[in-house]
Design a protein around this motif. Structure first.
Motif, PDB file in Angstrom:
ATOM      1  N   ALA A 139      38.334  50.394  29.464  1.00 43.16           N
ATOM      2  CA  ALA A 139      38.276  48.935  29.351  1.00 43.16           C
ATOM      3  C   ALA A 139      39.366  48.267  30.188  1.00 43.16           C
ATOM      4  CB  ALA A 139      38.403  48.523  27.878  1.00 43.16           C
ATOM      5  N   ARG A 140      40.566  48.850  30.158  1.00 46.23           N
ATOM      6  CA  ARG A 140      41.649  48.279  30.954  1.00 46.23           C
ATOM      7  C   ARG A 140      41.366  48.391  32.446  1.00 46.23           C
ATOM      8  NH1 ARG A 140      46.345  47.548  27.904  1.00 46.23           N
ATOM      9  NH2 ARG A 140      45.608  46.810  25.870  1.00 46.23           N
ATOM     10  N   HIS A 141      40.785  49.568  32.874  1.00 46.84           N
ATOM     11  CA  HIS A 141      40.433  49.703  34.298  1.00 46.84           C
ATOM     12  C   HIS A 141      39.396  48.677  34.706  1.00 46.84           C
ATOM     13  CE1 HIS A 141      42.847  53.100  35.544  1.00 46.84           C
ATOM     14  NE2 HIS A 141      42.457  53.838  34.473  1.00 46.84           N
ATOM     15  N   ALA A 142      38.389  48.433  33.852  1.00 47.92           N
ATOM     16  CA  ALA A 142      37.357  47.447  34.180  1.00 47.92           C
ATOM     17  C   ALA A 142      37.967  46.038  34.311  1.00 47.92           C
ATOM     18  CB  ALA A 142      36.269  47.455  33.097  1.00 47.92           C
ATOM     19  N   ALA A 143      38.860  45.704  33.395  1.00 49.12           N
ATOM     20  CA  ALA A 143      39.507  44.381  33.468  1.00 49.12           C
ATOM     21  C   ALA A 143      40.371  44.262  34.711  1.00 49.12           C
ATOM     22  CB  ALA A 143      40.350  44.156  32.202  1.00 49.12           C
ATOM     23  N   PHE A 144      41.079  45.381  35.054  1.00 50.81           N
ATOM     24  CA  PHE A 144      41.914  45.364  36.253  1.00 50.81           C
ATOM     25  C   PHE A 144      41.073  45.171  37.504  1.00 50.81           C
ATOM     26  CE2 PHE A 144      44.023  47.635  39.736  1.00 50.81           C
ATOM     27  CZ  PHE A 144      45.205  46.905  39.817  1.00 50.81           C
ATOM     28  N   ASP A 145      39.926  45.878  37.564  1.00 49.13           N
ATOM     29  CA  ASP A 145      39.040  45.720  38.729  1.00 49.13           C
ATOM     30  C   ASP A 145      38.531  44.279  38.832  1.00 49.13           C
ATOM     31  OD1 ASP A 145      39.465  48.374  39.274  1.00 49.13           O
ATOM     32  OD2 ASP A 145      37.630  49.068  38.246  1.00 49.13           O
ATOM     33  N   LYS A 146      38.207  43.692  37.687  1.00 50.40           N
ATOM     34  CA  LYS A 146      37.700  42.320  37.692  1.00 50.40           C
ATOM     35  C   LYS A 146      38.755  41.351  38.259  1.00 50.40           C
ATOM     36  CE  LYS A 146      36.038  38.729  34.551  1.00 50.40           C
ATOM     37  NZ  LYS A 146      35.738  38.396  33.134  1.00 50.40           N
ATOM     38  N   TRP A 147      39.986  41.456  37.764  1.00 48.37           N
ATOM     39  CA  TRP A 147      41.046  40.569  38.260  1.00 48.37           C
ATOM     40  C   TRP A 147      41.405  40.885  39.700  1.00 48.37           C
ATOM     41  CZ3 TRP A 147      41.992  36.285  35.997  1.00 48.37           C
ATOM     42  CH2 TRP A 147      41.815  36.161  34.620  1.00 48.37           C
ATOM     43  N   ALA A 148      41.329  42.177  40.097  1.00 48.33           N
ATOM     44  CA  ALA A 148      41.617  42.544  41.491  1.00 48.33           C
ATOM     45  C   ALA A 148      40.597  41.917  42.430  1.00 48.33           C
ATOM     46  CB  ALA A 148      41.652  44.057  41.632  1.00 48.33           C
ATOM     47  N   SER A 149      39.310  41.873  41.995  1.00 53.91           N
ATOM     48  CA  SER A 149      38.281  41.259  42.849  1.00 53.91           C
ATOM     49  C   SER A 149      38.514  39.759  43.023  1.00 53.91           C
ATOM     50  CB  SER A 149      36.898  41.525  42.244  1.00 53.91           C
ATOM     51  OG  SER A 149      36.792  40.909  40.971  1.00 53.91           O
ATOM     52  N   ARG A 150      39.135  39.106  42.030  1.00 49.10           N
ATOM     53  CA  ARG A 150      39.414  37.671  42.139  1.00 49.10           C
ATOM     54  C   ARG A 150      40.703  37.387  42.893  1.00 49.10           C
ATOM     55  NH1 ARG A 150      38.203  35.336  36.047  1.00 49.10           N
ATOM     56  NH2 ARG A 150      36.008  35.975  35.901  1.00 49.10           N
ATOM     57  N   LEU A 151      41.571  38.359  43.007  1.00 55.11           N
ATOM     58  CA  LEU A 151      42.889  38.104  43.571  1.00 55.11           C
ATOM     59  C   LEU A 151      42.822  37.774  45.062  1.00 55.11           C
ATOM     60  CD1 LEU A 151      45.925  38.044  43.147  1.00 55.11           C
ATOM     61  CD2 LEU A 151      45.980  40.505  43.559  1.00 55.11           C
ATOM     62  N   ALA A 152      42.005  38.516  45.807  1.00 50.58           N
ATOM     63  CA  ALA A 152      41.955  38.305  47.261  1.00 50.58           C
ATOM     64  C   ALA A 152      41.456  36.897  47.624  1.00 50.58           C
ATOM     65  CB  ALA A 152      41.088  39.385  47.908  1.00 50.58           C
ATOM     66  N   PRO A 153      40.294  36.420  47.069  1.00 52.15           N
ATOM     67  CA  PRO A 153      39.881  35.040  47.401  1.00 52.15           C
ATOM     68  C   PRO A 153      40.925  33.992  46.998  1.00 52.15           C
ATOM     69  CG  PRO A 153      38.074  36.246  46.390  1.00 52.15           C
ATOM     70  CD  PRO A 153      39.276  37.104  46.253  1.00 52.15           C
ATOM     71  N   ALA A 154      41.550  34.227  45.822  1.00 50.08           N
ATOM     72  CA  ALA A 154      42.558  33.244  45.392  1.00 50.08           C
ATOM     73  C   ALA A 154      43.739  33.221  46.347  1.00 50.08           C
ATOM     74  CB  ALA A 154      43.029  33.580  43.967  1.00 50.08           C
TER      75      ALA A 154
END
Length: 521
Positions: A392-407
Motif C-alpha cells: 500500500a505504501r509503495h502504491a501511494a508513493f508511486d501515485k505521488w511520484a507521478s504527480r511530482l514531475a508535472p507539479a
C-alpha cells in the motif's frame, strides 16, 4: 342722409378731470400710505396661509370687519411670536393697496400677543397638545446620574447664570463642564437651544469630545415674553427626545416653561440645577470615613466573637489521652495477633509451592511446544500484514511520484513567468525613475518663470511704464505736496531713468552766486 355725420362731440359735464384706472389706483395708494404710514392694529387672527415662498398671509378681524395682512419672508424670520388662528394680537405695520384686486391690506412687520392673557392661552393650548402626545409622561423620564463625569451646559456664555453654575459645581464637586453657547432670548433662542441639545446627543461616547452624562439648560429670570423661546415646540421636542438626562433650570422658582415638563428634572434656579447635578464632595468624604470606621469596628467585633467561639469549642473537646486510649488498645491487640498470623500464612504458601513443584518435564515440554506454535502463527500473520502495508505504501508513493514531475514543471514555469514580469516591471519603474527628475525640474522651472513674470508684472516698474513716476526726497519716497515743498533735493524716477531736481524755494541769490542746475521749479 347720415344723422351722425355732422353731430358735435358730447361736451364734458362739468370741469372734473378724467383718471385712468392706474392713475386712480396710484392716487388711492398714495393717500392710504400717506395717512397710515405706521399703524398698530389689534384684532383676532383669522385665516392663516403659509405658501412655499415663505411669506405669511393672514386676516385680522373683529366682530364687524376684516383686514387682509401680509408678512414677507424676511419679516416672518424676525418675528418672535408667529400668528396662529384664533390668537388676539397687536400687529405693527403700514397700510397699502393691491391694485390687482382693488383692495387695501396691512404689511405686518411685527406681531405681539394682545397682553399676557393671550400668551397664557396660547401656552396652555400648546401644553395640552404636547401632553396629549405623551411628551410630558413621567414614565419616560430618565434618572439623573449620581456623580456624572462630564456635564453639558446650554446657556449664554456672557451672563451670570454660567458663572453661578460653575461656582456652585466648584464648591460642591468639581467636574468637567462643556458649555454650548446659545441665545437665551429673542428670535434665535429656540432654534439654537434645540440645536445645542441635539448636538450634545450626537457626540459619540469615547470620541475626541467627551459625551456629557447630564445636560443643564439654564437661563435667568425674566418676563413671559423673555422666556418664550423655551416654550417653543422645537425646544420641547428636542428635550423630550434627548437620550442624555436633562435638567431644566429656566427662570426663577416661580417661572414655569414647557421645557420644564419635558425635562427629566426641573430645578427652581440655575444654581439649584448645579446642586442637583452633583453631590457635595465633603459630605461624600465624611460618609466614606464613617463607613470605613463602621467597617473596622465590624471586623474587630467579628474577630472577637470568633475568638470567643473558638475558645468555647476548645473547652468542649475531650482530652488527648482519652482520644488515643481506644486506638492504642486496638494496636496492642493486633500486634499480638500478628506473629501467629505470619506463621499460618507462611505454612499455607509453602503448601501451595510444594504442590506446584511436583510438575513433570513432559508437561513443561508440551507447554513450550504450544507457545512456539502460537509464536510462529503470530509471526506469519505479522509478515503478511507487513507485506500488505508495504504494498500500500509503495502504491501511494508511486501515485505521488507521478504527480511530482508535472507539479515541478508547473512551478518552474510559474517562477520563470514571475521573473519575466518582475524584470519588465523593474525596467518600467527604472525608466519612470530616470524621467522623474527631469520632469520635476521642468515643472519647477515653469513655476519659477511664472512667479518671476508675476513679480515683474506686480512690481512698481511696470507702473512707471504707464506714465507714473516715483519722487524721493533725501532718499525717502514723498507722497504729498507738503513733503515735496520741504525737501531741498528731489529725485524723480521714470521708467527709463532718474532725474534730480530742486525742491524747496532757493534762498535769494547773491551777487557772484552760480545758478543751481536742474531745478525744474
Amino acid at each position: 342722409m347720415n344723422l351722425f355725420e355732422d353731430a358735435p362731440a358730447p361736451a364734458p359735464s362739468g370741469n372734473q378731470p378724467e383718471y385712468t384706472v392706474s392713475e386712480l389706483s396710484g392716487a388711492v395708494k398714495r393717500v392710504i400710505e400717506g395717512e397710515f404710514g405706521l399703524v398698530r392694529v389689534r384684532g383676532e387672527v383669522g385665516r392663516v396661509s403659509r405658501p412655499a415662498s415663505g411669506h405669511l398671509y393672514f386676516d385680522l378681524k373683529d366682530d364687524r370687519s376684516v383686514i387682509a395682512a401680509i408678512s414677507w419672508k424676511g419679516q416672518v424670520a424676525k418675528m418672535q411670536v408667529r400668528p396662529e388662528e384664533g390668537m388676539e394680537v397687536i400687529a405693527t405695520g403700514r397700510m397699502t393697496t393691491f391694485p390687482g384686486q382693488s383692495k387695501y391690506q396691512l404689511i405686518v412687520e411685527d406681531v405681539a400677543p394682545a397682553g399676557a392673557g393671550a400668551l397664557m392661552a396660547m401656552l396652555e393650548k400648546r401644553r395640552a397638545a404636547l401632553q396629549a402626545e405623551g411628551l410630558f409622561d413621567p414614565g419616560r423620564k430618565k434618572p439623573i446620574p449620581y456623580l456624572p463625569q462630564v456635564i453639558g451646559v446650554v446657556t449664554s456664555p456672557s451672563g451670570a447664570v454660567i458663572r453661578d453654575i460653575l461656582h456652585r459645581l466648584r464648591d460642591r464637586f468639581p467636574r468637567h463642564v462643556l458649555i454650548w453657547p446659545v441665545a437665551v432670548q429673542g428670535q434665535d433662542c429656540a432654534a439654537q437651544v434645540a440645536a445645542a441639545i441635539r448636538g450634545f446627543n450626537a457626540l459619540e461616547p469615547g470620541g475626541p469630545i467627551p459625551r456629557p452624562d447630564v445636560l443643564i439648560v439654564a437661563r435667568g429670570g425674566g418676563s413671559l415674553e423673555d422666556l418664550w423661546g423655551f416654550n417653543e415646540e422645537i425646544v420641547v421636542r428636542a428635550a423630550a427626545a434627548s437620550r442624555i438626562p436633562l435638567i431644566s433650570a429656566v427662570g426663577h422658582e416661580t417661572d414655569t416653561t414647557l421645557i420644564d415638563h419635558a425635562a427629566d428634572l426641573r430645578a427652581p434656579t440655575p444654581t439649584a440645577a448645579a446642586e442637583l447635578a452633583v453631590p457635595v464632595r465633603l459630605d461624600l468624604l465624611a460618609t466614606v470615613e464613617s463607613l470605613s470606621a463602621r467597617l473596622l469596628r465590624g471586623l474587630s467585633q467579628g474577630h472577637q466573637r470568633r475568638d470567643q467561639r473558638l475558645r468555647d469549642l476548645a473547652r468542649a473537646l475531650p482530652r488527648l489521652d482519652a482520644l488515643l486510649s481506644g486506638p492504642a488498645q486496638r494496636l496492642d491487640l493486633w500486634s499480638g495477633r500478628l506473629s501467629g498470623a505470619l506463621g499460618i500464612a507462611t505454612a499455607r504458601k509453602r503448601t501451595v509451592f510444594e504442590r506446584a513443584a511436583r510438575l513433570r518435564p513432559e508437561m513443561l515440554a508440551s507447554l513450550i511446544a504450544r507457545r512456539q506454535d502460537a509464536l510462529h502463527k503470530r509471526a506469519s500473520d505479522l509478515d503478511a500484514r507487513f507485506d500488505r502495508r508495504a504494498d500500500a505504501r509503495h502504491a501511494a508513493f508511486d501515485k505521488w511520484a507521478s504527480r511530482l514531475a508535472p507539479a515541478l514543471h508547473r512551478l518552474i514555469a510559474q517562477t520563470q513567468r514571475q521573473q519575466t514580469e518582475g524584470r519588465a516591471k523593474l525596467a518600467t519603474l527604472s525608466a519612470r525613475l530616470d524621467a522623474a527628475p527631469a520632469a520635476r525640474f521642468a515643472d519647477l522651472a515653469r513655476r519659477l518663470d511664472a512667479l518671476d513674470r508675476t513679480r515683474t508684472t506686480l512690481g512698481y516698474t511696470e507702473t512707471l511704464r504707464r506714465g507714473y513716476a516715483v519722487i524721493r526726497a533725501d532718499g525717502h519716497v514723498v507722497t504729498t505736496k507738503a513733503e515735496a515743498a520741504k525737501a531741498h533735493v528731489l529725485e524723480i524716477e521714470f521708467h527709463d531713468g532718474r532725474l534730480t531736481a530742486g525742491g524747496a524755494p532757493a534762498r535769494k541769490a547773491k551777487p557772484g552766486d552760480r545758478p543751481e542746475q536742474g531745478n525744474l521749479f
